[in-house]
Design a protein around this motif. Structure first.
Motif, short mmCIF file in Angstrom:
data_model
loop_
_atom_site.label_atom_id
_atom_site.label_comp_id
_atom_site.label_asym_id
_atom_site.label_seq_id
_atom_site.Cartn_x
_atom_site.Cartn_y
_atom_site.Cartn_z
N VAL A 80 4.95 5.44 -8.64
CA VAL A 80 5.54 4.84 -7.44
C VAL A 80 6.35 5.87 -6.66
O VAL A 80 6.30 5.93 -5.43
N HIS A 81 7.09 6.71 -7.38
CA HIS A 81 8.00 7.65 -6.73
C HIS A 81 7.37 9.02 -6.48
O HIS A 81 7.77 9.72 -5.54
N VAL A 84 2.82 7.91 -4.54
CA VAL A 84 2.64 7.13 -3.31
C VAL A 84 3.11 7.89 -2.08
O VAL A 84 2.38 7.97 -1.08
N ASN A 117 0.17 -0.54 -7.18
CA ASN A 117 0.30 0.82 -6.66
C ASN A 117 -0.69 1.07 -5.53
O ASN A 117 -0.39 1.79 -4.57
N ARG A 119 -1.57 -1.18 -3.41
CA ARG A 119 -0.93 -1.83 -2.26
C ARG A 119 0.15 -0.94 -1.66
O ARG A 119 0.27 -0.82 -0.43
N LEU A 120 0.93 -0.27 -2.51
CA LEU A 120 1.96 0.63 -2.00
C LEU A 120 1.34 1.78 -1.21
O LEU A 120 1.88 2.20 -0.18
N HIS A 121 0.22 2.28 -1.68
CA HIS A 121 -0.49 3.33 -0.95
C HIS A 121 -0.89 2.86 0.45
O HIS A 121 -0.66 3.55 1.45
N ASP A 123 0.26 0.41 2.21
CA ASP A 123 1.44 0.18 3.05
C ASP A 123 2.04 1.49 3.53
O ASP A 123 2.49 1.61 4.68
N HIS A 124 2.05 2.49 2.65
CA HIS A 124 2.64 3.79 2.99
C HIS A 124 1.93 4.44 4.17
O HIS A 124 2.58 5.01 5.05
#
Length: 214
Positions: A80-81, A84, A117, A119-121, A123-124
């Motif tokens: 995540v940290h 992403v 993860n 989804r985080l990609h 969104d990023h």
């Protein structure tokens, strides 16, 4: 071809790693962090040349079976940290998604990556999709694609070809991952493109020349 419900918009599926996004720098950094924490040497430069299969498959090359699940959990926490924020869209990714939407279609992402993860990609980088399924690989992708009514699946890996064909979908591949255009052809891809910059033109031609709804 997979059959969508009558009157439903056509659906195109996309893989994530090395199809829509270049995630290699962040994945490499995460493996390097895992190696530092565990004391287990990992050739992260080698790892990022063979992205596609599930995380646990890769970790099994470096850790005994009884440690894989715990290391996978820690990897996903670090990811995540470290991974992403480092990802970038591959050339043509935004235009490919826009092309599907421009023709009235739906966009779904079907990936072997851990869903949260993935989804985080998305969104990023600001890629908006209609549906996302994570932690599926090869024939498992086929079940998701069929449920979504996808008639086209775009990927970079031989497992993506397997998934597309398992769904009765057209296997469109891009040579931005671990396989060359020749290798993708040999593996049975229906369409091989150099990268996603060629996808909008291909899609327009495909929709004009396909006699039945895609």
């Amino acid at each position: 071809m997979a059959a969508a419900p009558l009157g439903a918009p056509f659906t195109v599926g996309f893989d994530l790693d090395m199809t829509l996004l270049d995630t290699r720098p962040g994945i490499k950094a995460t493996y390097d962090a895992i190696a530092a924490e565990t004391g287990v040497p990992i050739d992260s430069a080698l790892v990022v040349t063979r992205l596609g299969p599930p995380l646990e498959t890769e970790l099994a090359n470096w850790f005994p079976a009884d440690r894989v699940d715990a290391v996978a959990d820690r990897y996903r926490e670090l990811y995540v940290h470290l991974a992403v924020p480092a990802c970038v869209p591959l050339p043509g990714a935004r235009e490919a998604v826009a092309a599907v939407r421009g023709h009235g279609g739906r966009v779904v992402v079907v990936t072997g990556k851990h869903g949260p993860n993935a989804r985080l990609h998305l969104d990023h980088v600001g890629l908006d999709v209609d549906a996302l399924a994570g932690s599926v690989w090869a024939r498992q992708k086929g079940a998701v694609l069929r449920a979504e009514g996808a008639s086209v699946y775009v990927g970079d890996h031989l497992g993506d070809i397997t998934g597309a064909h398992a769904a009765g979908a057209l296997a469109v591949t891009v040579a931005t991952g671990p396989y060359s255009r020749a290798a993708l052809h040999t593996a049975g891809a229906d369409v091989v493109l150099p990268d996603l910059t060629a996808f909008p033109t291909w899609l327009t031609t495909h929709l004009l020349t396909t006699p039945t709804p895609v």
